[in-house]
Design an enzyme around this catalytic site. Structure first.
Site, short mmCIF file in Angstrom:
data_model
loop_
_atom_site.label_atom_id
_atom_site.label_comp_id
_atom_site.label_asym_id
_atom_site.label_seq_id
_atom_site.Cartn_x
_atom_site.Cartn_y
_atom_site.Cartn_z
NE ARG A 100 -21.26 -9.36 -45.38
CZ ARG A 100 -21.22 -9.54 -46.70
NH1 ARG A 100 -21.47 -8.53 -47.51
NH2 ARG A 100 -20.91 -10.72 -47.19
CB SER A 133 -0.91 0.00 1.23
OG SER A 133 -1.54 1.25 1.39
CG ASN A 187 -3.62 -4.20 -0.27
OD1 ASN A 187 -4.44 -4.23 0.64
ND2 ASN A 187 -2.86 -3.13 -0.50
CE LYS A 240 -4.95 -2.31 3.01
NZ LYS A 240 -5.87 -1.55 2.15
#
Length: 641
Positions: free
Chosen positions: A311, A272, A280, A278
């Site tokens: 088409r 982080s 993550n 952290k």
């Protein structure tokens, strides 16, 4: 103009390359080159003109940025591209793009890119599933809290959770492959889908193009029918969703207050910029982001299915960029989760602590049995043939490894290859069937021929979704392997023929053995067969092995053994050995009474470039001398890598 800062976070380099401008141009040139060749094969343009056009397609000399600008102005890639080719073709200009239309080029080029994309996804999704299978096996009894509606429920095992993830990926891959079989087809219909101006050769031209490009040749052009594209889109979104399911669960397990499983620690990843503590789940983040985007993209292609007349306007033109995004998201999610699952950190102690805190007991029901059943189904296949026989085979080894088909001897079953499976299962994806009337495959009710056994092997390969494999056969399995190399050379890569011959035994000897087994049962022939399987020194040193083979031989269905005796009675490939083009290793046993060294020498002499190895063994050389056999097998099969 690069968009890597936007695209690379969600997609792999390999998939971005498959859907790059250069890859699209190459795919378009492959279509035009194949078209020129097909027109010449049909006699609609001169062969020398086709040769010149092919050379031009191989090196078109066009600048991509200028082509992109011109395509945006014209409304389609084909218009400026074909104009460029015609300008360079001189007197051959009238043959460029003959009988085709812009959508033929666009759709076929897209299918070529999709084919390459599916191969990449299949390889890595199978690898991801393999990693989950390893977790399921390793943690089959590891208790943890089951959670329903995000609340503690009853105990489960982490192995069962991993097995559920694995099955989700396997089913998503199977669905993608089924849709690919329907969708990956050449487009060739001309201006209004009627193949006008081709003197009735349209179907043949389409088929020729398809063969060269490795695509299917559909019964009709599909300009206005977009179900194949839609099926691909939805199946890709399902792949993303299945991977996203794994990512969602792991992200929840990694929450600080749960802390039961984590992505592996990797320097520079998962940190982080504001909170240093952290950890993550960055890989999960990539997969979950893809899972948010994919459904809307698939819906976009579904919304374009109601094309106008022959088409459409705007519908099919939207498909290519959307499909490219889906391929990139799918493989990006898989690539992000591969290191997560292969390096997943599981905390059994925390699982135990959380389970105890939940106070829901320790009864995980049939979790371990469910894991075992899931793994068994993953590693075994069962398929019914066109004549009603049920064939069974075992699949062993990494799903992205080179396929190796192992065909056993008369009177044995797939367990014959146990020494090879133990030694080589990390190098090869082994496909180990039980032949008709042997092992877990039922005894035949109809006569058996060598060709029938060979077609059985092809059915097994088809069911295992293997287009081409190395093939190793011993004794009867070696005869089947020869048949495959002669009758289906496109399915055989490298070939190993062990303790076999182009003609094994005599017509009279096999007829007598068949009659003896049918009238007196397996016990009448079993001791003599075991005496030929193993040399006296091996039987003395390994009496348990000889006893186990004798027990299995006596207990096998007499009808199955007799039917395969009849197949060998009528089998003689001597005159056809010259058709074998696969690089071949012939292995013989110096003490082999069933297929003596002289027969091995004759077999090797009859196959161009074949190599011969004589091992100090009797008939089942792979069991008597496994180290020598395995080394020779590995060296021969990996020689070209």
């Amino acid at each position: 103009m690069s968009t890597l800062l936007r695209d690379r976070a969600a997609a792999s380099v390999a998939m971005l390359e498959i859907f790059s401008d250069r890859a699209l141009l190459d795919a378009a040139m492959r279509f035009e080159s194949a078209l020129a060749g097909a027109l010449a094969a049909a006699g609609l343009i001169p062969a020398d003109a086709a040769t010149r056009l092919r050379a031009l397609c191989a090196s078109p000399g066009i600048e991509i940025e200028a082509l992109a600008t011109a395509a945006a102005h014209a409304g389609t890639l084909a218009i400026p591209l074909v104009a460029h080719l015609r300008a360079l073709a001189g007197d051959d200009a009238g043959f460029v793009h003959l009988g085709s239309t812009s959508q033929d080029l666009a759709d076929t080029a897209l299918m070529l890119q999709a084919s390459a994309g599916i191969d990449l996804i299949a390889r890595d999704l199978a690898r991801l599933s393999d990693a989950l299978a390893a977790h399921a096996r390793r943690h089959d009894g590891q208790l943890m809290t089951g959670r329903t509606l995000l609340q503690a429920a009853l105990p489960v095992t982490f192995g069962l959770k991993a097995a559920q993830w694995m099955c989700g990926l396997d089913q998503a891959l199977a669905r993608l492959r089924r849709e690919a079989c329907c969708a990956l087809a050449v487009q060739f219909g001309g201006a209004a889908g009627t193949r006008a101006g081709l003197a009735g050769h349209g179907a043949a031209i389409a088929a020729t193009i398809a063969v060269e490009l490795g695509l299917a040749s559909p019964a009709l052009p599909w300009h206005g029918r977009r179900d194949g594209i839609a099926g691909l889109a939805v199946s890709l979104a399902i792949v993303v969703g299945a991977v996203g399911k794994v990512a969602r669960d792991i992200a929840l397990l990694a929450q600080g207050e749960v802390a039961e499983a984590f992505e592996p620690r990797t320097p520079g990843r998962g940190g982080s910029s504001a909170l240093a503590h952290k950890r993550n789940p960055t890989g999960c983040q990539v997969a979950l982001s893809a899972a948010v985007r994919a459904p809307g993209l698939a819906a976009g292609i579904m919304g374009g299915m109601s094309q106008e007349h022959e088409r459409g306007l705007g519908g099919w033109q939207a498909e290519a960029p959307i499909l490219a995004d889906l391929f990139c998201l799918a493989h990006g999610a898989i690539a992000a989760m591969l290191p997560v699952i292969e390096g997943l950190e599981v905390d059994p102690a925390r699982m135990q602590a959380n389970l105890a805190a939940a106070g829901v007991g320790v009864d995980a029901g049939e979790s371990e049995a469910l894991v075992a059943a899931a793994l068994y189904r993953r590693e075994h296949i069962e398929v019914r043939t066109d004549d009603g026989a049920v064939l069974r085979a075992r699949l062993v080894g990494p799903t992205d490894a080179p396929p190796l088909l192992l065909l056993h001897s008369l009177g044995c079953d797939g367990t014959l290859w146990t020494p090879q499976i133990r030694a080589l299962s990390q190098d090869f994806r082994m496909i180990v069937p039980d032949l008709r009337g042997h092992g877990d495959t039922c005894a035949p009710s109809a006569p058996v021929t060598l060709g029938r056994l060979g077609r059985d092997a092809l059915v097994i390969l088809d069911h295992a979704r293997v287009r081409r494999a190395h093939v190793c056969g011993i004794s009867l399995g070696g005869a089947i392997a020869q048949w495959l190399a002669i009758e289906a050379p496109e399915r055989v890569d490298r070939l190993v023929l062990a303790n076999t011959a182009a003609r094994i035994g005599s017509h009279v000897a096999w007829q007598e053995r068949e009659a003896l087994v049918r009238t007196q049962g397996m016990a009448a022939v079993a001791p003599a067969v075991i005496g030929r399987f193993f040399g006296p020194d091996f039987r003395k040193a390994h009496p348990d092995v000889a006893s186990e083979f004798l027990r299995r031989l006596v207990s096998m269905p007499a009808d199955g053994y007799a039917a395969c005796c009849a197949a060998l009675r009528d089998a003689d490939l001597t005159a056809r050995l010259g058709a074998i083009a696969s690089p071949t290793l012939v292995i013989g046993g110096s003490h082999d009474e069933s297929t003596p060294p002289a027969l091995a020498e004759a077999l090797a002499a009859g196959i161009a470039g074949a190599r011969l190895l004589i091992i100090d063994a009797a008939h089942l050389s792979n069991l008597e001398c496994p180290a020598v056999f395995n080394d020779a097998l590995r060296e021969h099969l990996l020689e070209h890598l």
